[in-house]
Design a protein around this motif. Structure first.
Motif, mmCIF file in Angstrom:
data_model
loop_
_atom_site.group_PDB
_atom_site.id
_atom_site.type_symbol
_atom_site.label_atom_id
_atom_site.label_comp_id
_atom_site.label_asym_id
_atom_site.label_seq_id
_atom_site.Cartn_x
_atom_site.Cartn_y
_atom_site.Cartn_z
ATOM 1 N N TRP A 167 -4.234 -16.057 -28.332
ATOM 2 C CA TRP A 167 -4.079 -17.401 -28.038
ATOM 3 C C TRP A 167 -4.034 -17.680 -26.702
ATOM 4 O O TRP A 167 -3.240 -17.269 -25.753
ATOM 5 N N ASP B 268 5.169 -26.729 -33.782
ATOM 6 C CA ASP B 268 4.303 -25.815 -34.179
ATOM 7 C C ASP B 268 3.748 -25.246 -32.704
ATOM 8 O O ASP B 268 2.823 -24.518 -32.765
ATOM 9 N N ALA B 269 4.348 -25.573 -31.508
ATOM 10 C CA ALA B 269 4.135 -24.890 -30.333
ATOM 11 C C ALA B 269 4.190 -23.428 -30.126
ATOM 12 O O ALA B 269 4.999 -22.876 -30.866
ATOM 13 N N SER C 200 -0.683 -28.614 -25.089
ATOM 14 C CA SER C 200 0.365 -29.263 -26.147
ATOM 15 C C SER C 200 0.451 -28.028 -27.086
ATOM 16 O O SER C 200 1.788 -28.078 -27.404
ATOM 17 N N ARG C 201 -0.637 -27.585 -27.759
ATOM 18 C CA ARG C 201 -0.274 -26.774 -28.865
ATOM 19 C C ARG C 201 0.467 -25.484 -28.113
ATOM 20 O O ARG C 201 1.441 -24.625 -28.944
ATOM 21 N N TYR C 202 0.015 -25.185 -27.127
ATOM 22 C CA TYR C 202 1.034 -23.922 -26.250
ATOM 23 C C TYR C 202 2.670 -24.175 -26.098
ATOM 24 O O TYR C 202 3.192 -23.345 -26.512
ATOM 25 N N MET D 88 -6.363 -22.606 -26.972
ATOM 26 C CA MET D 88 -5.287 -23.696 -27.345
ATOM 27 C C MET D 88 -5.033 -24.765 -26.317
ATOM 28 O O MET D 88 -5.389 -24.568 -25.024
ATOM 29 N N SER D 89 -4.665 -26.006 -26.848
ATOM 30 C CA SER D 89 -4.386 -26.935 -25.640
ATOM 31 C C SER D 89 -2.939 -26.508 -25.349
ATOM 32 O O SER D 89 -2.142 -26.014 -25.695
ATOM 33 N N ARG E 140 6.605 -30.454 -30.038
ATOM 34 C CA ARG E 140 6.004 -29.994 -31.144
ATOM 35 C C ARG E 140 6.697 -28.537 -31.808
ATOM 36 O O ARG E 140 6.772 -27.639 -31.055
#
Length: 504
Positions: free
Chosen positions: A320, A354-355, A345-347, A342-343, A352
């Motif tokens: 990732w 789900d980070a 934000s997702r990172y 991955m962004s 979040r």
């Protein structure tokens, strides 16, 4: 350790001090951008883009740093801004490097009066440390920056997205093109939320050969330059495995600590920093995993050649990637379907669930200084000069089950272990162990880890005993306690974890 912080800071506003259990305040999410239409988005130059974007004094511009020290877009955009005579702007680049030294001229002229970033190095960081800006710089984490943009706490008027390749509709990728740099993880957040998004590329095609990192609906204008930068300068000397015997000893002990922790099991996840010792830990961990027949589920963060090598050897199932730290990682991202972008934000966005950082078993961290309470500084040198920033340091430490700091006892006669860090970047509550060439110090909060390490025969010692082995610090005065504040260091939730004061 409590920091003595004022209630209010001119140029910043009220300070909400960091608390160990501080929660992210509820801020309304701003809506996603809609379809930008199918009209021709190409403009002849950056000056035209500034006019089309309606840039005015007092606005905020954002940039991303995937080209790192090879980036040419920030400098080119600011030159166009200066020629247009627009000033009093705030810049929100995800990081600032030595390549951005021309920014100092724009600061001196009043074109730029504010900065928000997650990392600063080079001439701009040194000048800010000496008071180059009237307003304090805001230093946040990568996850905190993503959260601020997505919630509207940081409102971006114009986002400039360096794209390695763009198609005529405005779909963007960092994977292909003469200046390919890997995923567009930081730029994705900016493009989705900015009032206006300007793509800047040196490779315009009719259709992308891959899925876009940023879709056309989030891009308003496209400007083609001769070059957006030099991708070869993504890599630096710090992104290579150390060959220093001291660093290799540290790496061996850190790898053995991971094995002893019980987390080295099938499906484990980990992240390493890009420093030479951190990468040596990854190599050591790979050998231990191979011997034990263990395969990791994923490795994450900024991806490097040593991590790619573990993936290609079958020891890590998926990567990732929020940014590529070298050209091997760039090539792997472009060609391997299990090397996923991955962004930011997702990172690491703390809002979040789900980070990716929240799914980490192990994080390997570096340090400029480690305090007696396990606090870590990666923001300043011991003399108070800004030389970095949290980046994903505090984000990953907060999310990982095991956060290990690897550092030598001293560098060039400067001790790395101190009573109180010069600047608090990552709180000691999220640091589980410190490994130096002398041994392993384990946070008293982790009695379970200490017991496992001793049972494995590892050289466990107290942080106090380890610190006694460090040389005394040179007699170099740091900033005065009442000196003007040049930077506000925000924790990932937006609270203030420390202040950086102007050098003497």
């Amino acid at each position: 350790m409590t920091r003595d912080l004022p209630d209010h800071l001119p140029g910043y506003g009220p300070l909400r001090p960091y608390a160990e259990a501080a929660a992210c305040p509820d801020l309304p999410l701003i809506p996603e951008r809609g379809d930008a239409g199918t009209a021709d988005k190409r403009l002849p130059d950056l000056a035209s883009a500034l006019h089309a974007a309606g840039l005015r004094e007092g606005m905020t511009l954002s940039f991303h740093h995937h080209l790192r020290n090879g980036d040419g877009v920030l400098n080119a955009a600011l030159d166009a801004v200066a020629q247009a005579g627009i000033g009093d702007l705030t810049l929100a680049p995800s990081s600032i490097f030595a390549a951005h030294a021309p920014l100092l001229d724009h600061i001196a002229r009043g074109t730029v009066t504010g900065l928000r970033t997650a990392y600063m190095a080079g001439p701009v960081a040194q000048a800010v440390s000496r008071g180059a800006l009237a307003r304090p710089v805001v230093l946040h984490t990568h996850g905190g920056r993503a959260r601020d943009i997505e919630t509207g706490r940081l409102r971006v008027d114009v986002a400039f997205i360096a794209a390695a390749m763009a198609d005529r509709a405005g779909n963007l990728t960092g994977a292909h093109g003469p200046s390919a740099f890997g995923p567009l993880g930081y730029g994705q957040v900016d493009a989705a939320r900015a009032r206006v998004t300007v793509a800047v590329t040196d490779c315009l095609v009719n259709e992308l050969p891959c899925a876009p990192d940023i879709p056309a609906a989030q891009v308003d204008y496209i400007v083609v330059l001769d070059r957006i930068g030099d991708a070869a300068r993504i890599v630096s000397g710090t992104t290579q495995i150390t060959t220093d015997p001291k660093g290799l000893r540290i790496a061996a002990m850190a790898g053995d600590l991971i094995a002893a922790s019980g987390l080295m099991r099938r499906g484990m996840s980990f992240q390493t920093g890009a420093g030479g010792t951190s990468l040596a830990v990854a190599a050591r961990l790979g050998h231990l995993m191979a011997d034990a027949g263990v395969t990791a589920g994923f490795a994450s963060g900024g991806i490097t050649a040593p991590i790619v090598a573990l993936h290609r050897a079958g020891l890590v199932d998926r990567l990732w990637n929020v940014q590529s730290f070298d050209l091997d990682a760039v090539e792997s991202f472009a060609s391997d379907p299990r090397h996923c972008g991955m962004s930011a934000s997702r990172y690491a966005n703390p809002a979040r669930d789900d980070a990716i950082v929240n799914a980490l078993d192990v994080m390997i961290l570096g340090a400029t200084e480690v305090g007696s309470d396990f606090d870590v500084n990666v923001t300043t040198g011991s003399d108070g000069t800004i030389m970095g920033g949290s980046g994903g340091h505090a984000d990953a430490a907060a999310g990982a089950k095991l956060a290990i700091v690897v550092t030598p006892l001293a560098t060039r006669d400067w001790p790395r272990l101190v009573d109180q860090v010069t600047c608090r970047t990552t709180p000691g509550a999220h640091v589980d162990a410190v490994v130096t060439e002398a041994g392993i110090a384990i946070n008293p909060r982790r009695a379970d880890l200490a017991e496992r390490a001793r049972h494995a025969g590892l050289p466990v010692m107290t942080l106090e005993a380890m610190r006694a082995l460090c040389p005394p610090p040179p007699d170099v005065p740091g900033p005065a306690p009442d000196a003007p504040v040049v930077a506000v260091c925000e924790y990932r939730d937006g609270s203030v974890i420390d202040l950086v004061r102007q050098q003497r």
